[in-house]
Scaffold this active site. Structure first.
Site, PDB file in Angstrom:
ATOM      1  N   ARG A   1      -1.864   8.855 -11.145  1.00 40.26           N
ATOM      2  CA  ARG A   1      -2.985   8.821 -12.064  1.00 40.26           C
ATOM      3  C   ARG A   1      -4.469   9.413 -11.409  1.00 40.26           C
ATOM      4  O   ARG A   1      -5.388   9.780 -12.039  1.00 40.26           O
ATOM      5  CB  ARG A   1      -3.113   7.773 -13.008  1.00 40.26           C
TER       6      ARG A   1
ATOM      7  N   ARG B   1     -43.680  27.399  29.096  1.00 47.00           N
ATOM      8  CA  ARG B   1     -43.669  28.384  27.856  1.00 47.00           C
ATOM      9  C   ARG B   1     -44.259  29.662  28.622  1.00 47.00           C
ATOM     10  O   ARG B   1     -44.874  29.503  29.702  1.00 47.00           O
ATOM     11  CB  ARG B   1     -44.653  27.936  26.834  1.00 47.00           C
TER      12      ARG B   1
ATOM     13  N   LYS C   1      -3.529   6.494  -2.772  1.00 52.19           N
ATOM     14  CA  LYS C   1      -4.427   5.887  -3.570  1.00 52.19           C
ATOM     15  C   LYS C   1      -5.350   4.767  -2.826  1.00 52.19           C
ATOM     16  O   LYS C   1      -6.467   4.687  -3.157  1.00 52.19           O
ATOM     17  CB  LYS C   1      -3.754   5.017  -4.745  1.00 52.19           C
TER      18      LYS C   1
ATOM     19  N   GLY D   1       9.738  -1.157  -6.378  1.00 48.40           N
ATOM     20  CA  GLY D   1       9.161  -1.971  -6.970  1.00 48.40           C
ATOM     21  C   GLY D   1       8.561  -3.333  -6.099  1.00 48.40           C
ATOM     22  O   GLY D   1       8.822  -3.139  -4.876  1.00 48.40           O
TER      23      GLY D   1
ATOM     24  N   ARG E   1     -27.341   8.532  12.240  1.00 47.89           N
ATOM     25  CA  ARG E   1     -25.960   8.726  12.608  1.00 47.89           C
ATOM     26  C   ARG E   1     -25.298   7.778  13.542  1.00 47.89           C
ATOM     27  O   ARG E   1     -25.914   7.000  14.219  1.00 47.89           O
ATOM     28  CB  ARG E   1     -25.768  10.467  12.855  1.00 47.89           C
TER      29      ARG E   1
ATOM     30  N   ALA F   1       0.719  -1.173  -0.041  1.00 51.59           N
ATOM     31  CA  ALA F   1      -0.161   0.049  -0.013  1.00 51.59           C
ATOM     32  C   ALA F   1       0.931   1.324  -0.019  1.00 51.59           C
ATOM     33  O   ALA F   1       0.440   2.383   0.692  1.00 51.59           O
ATOM     34  CB  ALA F   1      -0.879  -0.011   1.255  1.00 51.59           C
TER      35      ALA F   1
END
Length: 450
Positions: free
Chosen positions: A16, A421, A23, A81, A314, A10
């Site tokens: 690209r 309230r 990547k 490599g 969530r 990895a």
């Protein structure tokens, strides 16, 4: 029986991709590419897992720790490599006696069954190959009566070798001792001046060791190198997950509109409506229903529960059996016990709701004070009136009620009714007089503007 070790390469930057992100961390099925390789490899129950990182090594290490906490991350400072990359993992395999399987972090579709066949093959070196519809620039597997003779890269292949359709996936299995003995003998005497892992086949055969090919479908070997390839891989991944869900007894009313994550788990006889999106970490038990246009991540939905349409769950949302979460409801880090009903237009965060409680429309747990999050506790069989603001930390007792439009900032005892309230005051005739005054003011302003 000897155990297995897993090496996942990895280290590549993935130029690209045209991205600052390594990547192998680009997402596929709401999980990094690396996670797919680690998940497939987990089927072997490996004794060791080594991830070879290079570009963005710290980020790669963090991702590896999420999907394979036991993984050891080693650094390949220079990308010389695949053979060179595997050599960096050898110190981590010291004193390991068993089979080593080398995978690639940007090849997400190899099935666990294929890796098991690779691990069980009896040759000293085993290579995973595939018959390519269009061999293109793949390395070719040259076989003979004794099995696999050598692997030749396209750049170095003759015309006759390029005509071979049996291609190299790059995935290799070998005994740890054999790998440790052969890797230092690799050279970079090739067109790319790289140390190819595949050259160990020729080295093994020169020693009289055996080598063979295990084959798989070409689709399993798909590598990701560009954004376009990533998009095509996403489509393939979703098609596979939808097919698996249907085969497992899940109803998808519009399969092509449902998007899965790598770790989505859904029980048989669950029903998933159109345009449902699964993020990471979702489990849905048998018989639950998720209706259209829901987005779910990090949540658990129990048997008989219904969610949506247009709901969002969530991380930390836990729905017990027969819970109902309706339209435009958001649940985060909250546990809803059996039979709770949250019909519509509500936010429940950092909360626990007791069984068979009803949450009225427009209810909000006000859990954040700008610095810290606070908990709301609602007892069983309570009734929360519409448009109630629950200012956490606060507790509403069992069988208690809140009046609609209340702001609840103090604990409510069991069995109590809380009203928070302002008292309503009616002013006879004032509405008409006020409207007449406003209309007159509007006319005056229009005349002044002419």
């Amino acid at each position: 029986m000897m155990g297995n070790a897993l090496i996942v390469l990895a280290a590549g930057q993935g130029t690209r991709m045209n991205s600052d992100l390594p990547k192998v961390l680009h997402p596929l099925g709401a999980a990094p590419l690396l996670a797919h390789a680690l998940t497939a490899g987990a089927a072997l129950a490996p004794e060791r897992v080594i991830v070879v990182a290079g570009h963005g090594a710290e980020q790669v290490g963090k991702a590896a720790a999420v999907w394979a906490p036991e993984a050891e991350v080693v650094l390949q400072a220079e990308q010389l490599g695949t053979g060179h990359a595997v050599r960096q993992a050898l110190p981590a395999l010291e004193r390991f006696e068993g089979r080593v399987i080398v995978l690639y972090g940007d090849t997400p579709f190899i099935r666990p069954e294929t890796l098991e066949a690779l691990a069980e093959a009896t040759a000293d070196v085993v290579v995973l190959g595939f018959e390519a519809a269009e061999p293109g620039r793949y390395g070719r597997l040259v076989t003979g009566p004794a099995g696999l003779e050598r692997i030749v890269e396209f750049k170095d292949a003759t015309e006759a070798e390029r005509a071979i359709a049996l291609c190299n996936s790059g995935v290799i299995s070998a005994d740890a001792a054999t790998l440790a003995r052969l890797l230092p003998r690799l050279t970079n005497d090739n067109a790319a001046h790289e140390y190819y892992l595949t050259d160990i086949v020729a080295l093994a055969r020169a020693e009289g060791l055996s080598a063979k090919v295990v084959t798989c479908a070409e689709a399993e070997t798909l590598g990701i190198n560009t954004r376009a390839e990533l998009a095509r891989a996403e489509a393939l991944f979703q098609a596979r997950m939808r097919a698996e869900a249907l085969d497992n007894g899940v109803t998808l009313t519009a399969p092509e509109t449902v998007f899965f994550a790598l770790d989505t788990h859904i029980g048989r006889d669950a029903v998933i409506g159109p345009n449902v999106v699964f993020g990471p970490g979702v489990t849905i038990e048998s018989g639950a229903e998720v209706r259209a246009f829901c987005h779910l991540e990090g949540c658990h939905i129990s048997r008989g529960a219904t969610v949506g349409p247009f709901a969002r769950l969530r991380p930390g949302a836990e729905l017990a059996e027969d819970v109902h979460v309706g339209n435009f409801v958001e649940i985060k880090n909250a546990v809803l016990d059996e039979g709770v009903k949250v019909g519509h237009l509500t936010y429940l965060g950092d909360a626990h709701v007791g069984e068979h409680t009803n949450i009225g429309a427009g209810t909000v747990t006000c859990n954040y004070d700008g610095v810290m999050k606070h908990h709301t506790e609602i007892g069983a069989h309570a009734f929360i009136g519409s448009d109630t603001m629950l200012v956490a930390p606060v507790t509403v007792g069992a069988r208690a009620m809140t009046g609609s439009g209340s702001v609840i900032s103090e604990n409510v005892p069991d069995d109590a009714l809380a009203i928070g309230r302002a008292r309503q005051v009616n002013k006879p005739g004032l509405a008409v007089r006020l409207m007449e005054k406003l209309r007159a003011e509007k006319v005056r302003r229009q005349k002044e503007s002419k």
